[in-house]
Design a protein around this motif. Structure first.
Motif, PDB file in Angstrom:
ATOM      1  N   ARG A  34      -8.308  -6.923  -1.580  1.00 51.07           N
ATOM      2  CA  ARG A  34      -8.379  -5.719  -2.424  1.00 51.07           C
ATOM      3  C   ARG A  34      -6.964  -4.923  -3.069  1.00 51.07           C
ATOM      4  O   ARG A  34      -6.852  -4.255  -4.545  1.00 51.07           O
ATOM      5  N   ILE A  35      -5.696  -5.265  -2.357  1.00 54.10           N
ATOM      6  CA  ILE A  35      -4.299  -5.461  -2.225  1.00 54.10           C
ATOM      7  C   ILE A  35      -4.228  -5.703  -3.904  1.00 54.10           C
ATOM      8  O   ILE A  35      -3.381  -5.098  -5.020  1.00 54.10           O
ATOM      9  N   ARG A  36      -4.373  -7.186  -4.152  1.00 55.35           N
ATOM     10  CA  ARG A  36      -4.662  -7.578  -5.364  1.00 55.35           C
ATOM     11  C   ARG A  36      -5.726  -7.132  -6.423  1.00 55.35           C
ATOM     12  O   ARG A  36      -4.885  -6.763  -7.999  1.00 55.35           O
ATOM     13  N   THR A  37      -6.586  -6.701  -6.200  1.00 53.83           N
ATOM     14  CA  THR A  37      -7.608  -5.642  -7.123  1.00 53.83           C
ATOM     15  C   THR A  37      -6.878  -4.409  -7.601  1.00 53.83           C
ATOM     16  O   THR A  37      -6.998  -4.033  -8.629  1.00 53.83           O
ATOM     17  N   TYR A  38      -6.633  -4.182  -6.183  1.00 51.85           N
ATOM     18  CA  TYR A  38      -6.836  -2.259  -6.608  1.00 51.85           C
ATOM     19  C   TYR A  38      -4.761  -1.814  -6.379  1.00 51.85           C
ATOM     20  O   TYR A  38      -5.080  -0.281  -6.170  1.00 51.85           O
ATOM     21  N   GLY A  39      -4.558  -2.969  -6.030  1.00 50.55           N
ATOM     22  CA  GLY A  39      -2.720  -1.764  -5.645  1.00 50.55           C
ATOM     23  C   GLY A  39      -2.340  -1.503  -6.660  1.00 50.55           C
ATOM     24  O   GLY A  39      -2.421  -1.934  -8.095  1.00 50.55           O
ATOM     25  N   ILE A  40      -1.489  -0.460  -6.306  1.00 48.63           N
ATOM     26  CA  ILE A  40      -0.433   0.016  -7.097  1.00 48.63           C
ATOM     27  C   ILE A  40       1.440  -1.020  -6.304  1.00 48.63           C
ATOM     28  O   ILE A  40       1.347  -1.385  -4.960  1.00 48.63           O
ATOM     29  N   ALA A  41       1.703  -0.685  -6.771  1.00 49.09           N
ATOM     30  CA  ALA A  41       3.237  -0.964  -6.580  1.00 49.09           C
ATOM     31  C   ALA A  41       4.216  -0.397  -5.799  1.00 49.09           C
ATOM     32  O   ALA A  41       4.092   0.664  -4.704  1.00 49.09           O
ATOM     33  N   GLY A  42       4.402  -1.584  -4.909  1.00 48.39           N
ATOM     34  CA  GLY A  42       4.466  -1.711  -2.516  1.00 48.39           C
ATOM     35  C   GLY A  42       3.249  -1.865  -2.573  1.00 48.39           C
ATOM     36  O   GLY A  42       3.504  -2.171  -0.867  1.00 48.39           O
ATOM     37  N   ASP A  43       2.362  -1.703  -2.605  1.00 48.84           N
ATOM     38  CA  ASP A  43       0.226  -1.940  -2.058  1.00 48.84           C
ATOM     39  C   ASP A  43       1.039  -3.219  -1.558  1.00 48.84           C
ATOM     40  O   ASP A  43       0.926  -3.959   0.145  1.00 48.84           O
ATOM     41  N   GLU A  44       1.921  -4.326  -2.465  1.00 47.56           N
ATOM     42  CA  GLU A  44       1.787  -6.124  -1.674  1.00 47.56           C
ATOM     43  C   GLU A  44       2.615  -6.266  -1.445  1.00 47.56           C
ATOM     44  O   GLU A  44       2.152  -6.608   0.038  1.00 47.56           O
ATOM     45  N   VAL A  45       3.995  -5.601  -0.695  1.00 44.15           N
ATOM     46  CA  VAL A  45       4.533  -5.956   0.448  1.00 44.15           C
ATOM     47  C   VAL A  45       3.745  -5.357   1.918  1.00 44.15           C
ATOM     48  O   VAL A  45       4.333  -5.423   2.501  1.00 44.15           O
ATOM     49  N   LEU A  61     -11.577   2.068  17.226  1.00 44.74           N
ATOM     50  CA  LEU A  61     -10.227   1.832  17.137  1.00 44.74           C
ATOM     51  C   LEU A  61     -10.150   2.124  15.500  1.00 44.74           C
ATOM     52  O   LEU A  61     -12.426   1.538  15.094  1.00 44.74           O
ATOM     53  N   ARG A  62      -9.815   2.825  13.942  1.00 46.61           N
ATOM     54  CA  ARG A  62     -10.588   2.279  12.841  1.00 46.61           C
ATOM     55  C   ARG A  62      -9.131   1.984  12.558  1.00 46.61           C
ATOM     56  O   ARG A  62      -8.286   2.230  12.687  1.00 46.61           O
ATOM     57  N   ALA A  63      -9.107   0.786  11.418  1.00 43.84           N
ATOM     58  CA  ALA A  63      -8.426  -0.065  10.431  1.00 43.84           C
ATOM     59  C   ALA A  63      -8.397   0.107   9.288  1.00 43.84           C
ATOM     60  O   ALA A  63      -9.225  -0.359   9.063  1.00 43.84           O
ATOM     61  N   TYR A  64      -7.353   0.445   8.285  1.00 43.58           N
ATOM     62  CA  TYR A  64      -7.224   0.699   6.979  1.00 43.58           C
ATOM     63  C   TYR A  64      -6.345   0.053   6.725  1.00 43.58           C
ATOM     64  O   TYR A  64      -5.170  -0.048   7.094  1.00 43.58           O
ATOM     65  N   ASP A  65      -6.356  -0.382   5.348  1.00 43.10           N
ATOM     66  CA  ASP A  65      -5.175  -0.927   4.471  1.00 43.10           C
ATOM     67  C   ASP A  65      -5.205  -0.333   3.716  1.00 43.10           C
ATOM     68  O   ASP A  65      -4.980   1.013   3.277  1.00 43.10           O
ATOM     69  N   ALA A  66      -3.871  -0.542   3.229  1.00 42.31           N
ATOM     70  CA  ALA A  66      -2.938   0.450   2.294  1.00 42.31           C
ATOM     71  C   ALA A  66      -3.919   1.463   1.476  1.00 42.31           C
ATOM     72  O   ALA A  66      -4.267   2.006   0.716  1.00 42.31           O
ATOM     73  N   ILE A  67      -5.597  -0.362   0.398  1.00 42.87           N
ATOM     74  CA  ILE A  67      -5.995   0.556  -0.130  1.00 42.87           C
ATOM     75  C   ILE A  67      -7.009   2.244   0.632  1.00 42.87           C
ATOM     76  O   ILE A  67      -7.820   2.807   0.096  1.00 42.87           O
ATOM     77  N   GLY A  68      -7.100   1.398   1.657  1.00 47.49           N
ATOM     78  CA  GLY A  68      -8.435   2.529   2.268  1.00 47.49           C
ATOM     79  C   GLY A  68      -7.392   3.454   3.025  1.00 47.49           C
ATOM     80  O   GLY A  68      -7.874   4.404   2.976  1.00 47.49           O
ATOM     81  N   ALA A  69      -6.640   3.419   2.929  1.00 47.18           N
ATOM     82  CA  ALA A  69      -6.142   4.749   4.110  1.00 47.18           C
ATOM     83  C   ALA A  69      -5.833   5.641   2.168  1.00 47.18           C
ATOM     84  O   ALA A  69      -5.220   7.064   2.593  1.00 47.18           O
ATOM     85  N   ARG A  70      -5.527   5.245   1.194  1.00 47.80           N
ATOM     86  CA  ARG A  70      -5.018   5.953   0.571  1.00 47.80           C
ATOM     87  C   ARG A  70      -6.573   6.239  -0.478  1.00 47.80           C
ATOM     88  O   ARG A  70      -6.452   7.490  -0.505  1.00 47.80           O
TER      89      ARG A  70
END
Length: 169
Positions: A34-45, A61-70
């Motif tokens: 998801r990060i490689r496909t939909y990420g924006i600058a800074g997401d890869e970090v 609990l619920r867990a989101y990656d950077a894409i899911g949080a966005r």
């Protein structure tokens, strides 16, 4: 934003006395994709960071990656878009407070090990095992016994949880 790569699968992993637990490899692979496909600058970090918070039901609990949080922020914003301006601001603040303010950044290492913060473990009642369930744009982390009780209306999930628990005994 429509995301095609969902969190699927499930696992039961041990939690040690310090709260260390491994994020299932299938979930780590999904985060990376998801990060490689939909990420924006800074997401890869933040590719090895999750935003974890208490579910609104308070039992997991619920867990989101950077894409899911966005995505979550976009969904919250869209959900109040039709309200008049003043009501929209108030509803947006309430919704973000409820959904976003409980999230905590939690990093995992290259082997997938993370430390679940004591507060989150306590609020979700997670002890020495954690049940991971993929739920499309995020995944849930449960105390398996609480999950068994809360999901008792789904016989297949109950059988799956019983299988995992049987493997642990």
């Amino acid at each position: 934003m429509q995301i095609d790569h969902a969190f699927l699968s499930h696992a039961l992993n041990a939690v040690d006395a310090k709260g260390r637990v491994s994020v299932p490899s299938s979930f780590r692979a999904t985060v990376d994709l998801r990060i490689r496909t939909y990420g924006i600058a800074g997401d890869e970090v933040r590719a090895s960071e999750l935003m974890i918070g208490v579910h609104s039901d308070g039992d997991r609990l619920r867990a989101y990656d950077a894409i899911g949080a966005r995505q979550l922020i976009e969904e919250i914003t869209e959900g109040v878009a039709d309200l008049p301006a003043r009501e929209r601001r108030e509803a947006l603040t309430r919704a973000k407070r409820s959904e976003i303010s409980t999230l905590m950044p939690v990093s995992y290492d290259s082997a997938g090990r993370m430390v679940l913060p004591p507060l989150l473990r306590d609020l979700a009642g997670i002890g020495d095992t954690a049940l991971f369930l993929g739920v499309d744009t995020y995944f849930e982390i449960w105390n398996p016994l609480k999950a068994r009780e809360a999901l008792s209306d789904d016989p297949m999930l109950v059988r799956m949880i019983d299988f995992y628990l049987g493997q642990r005994s």
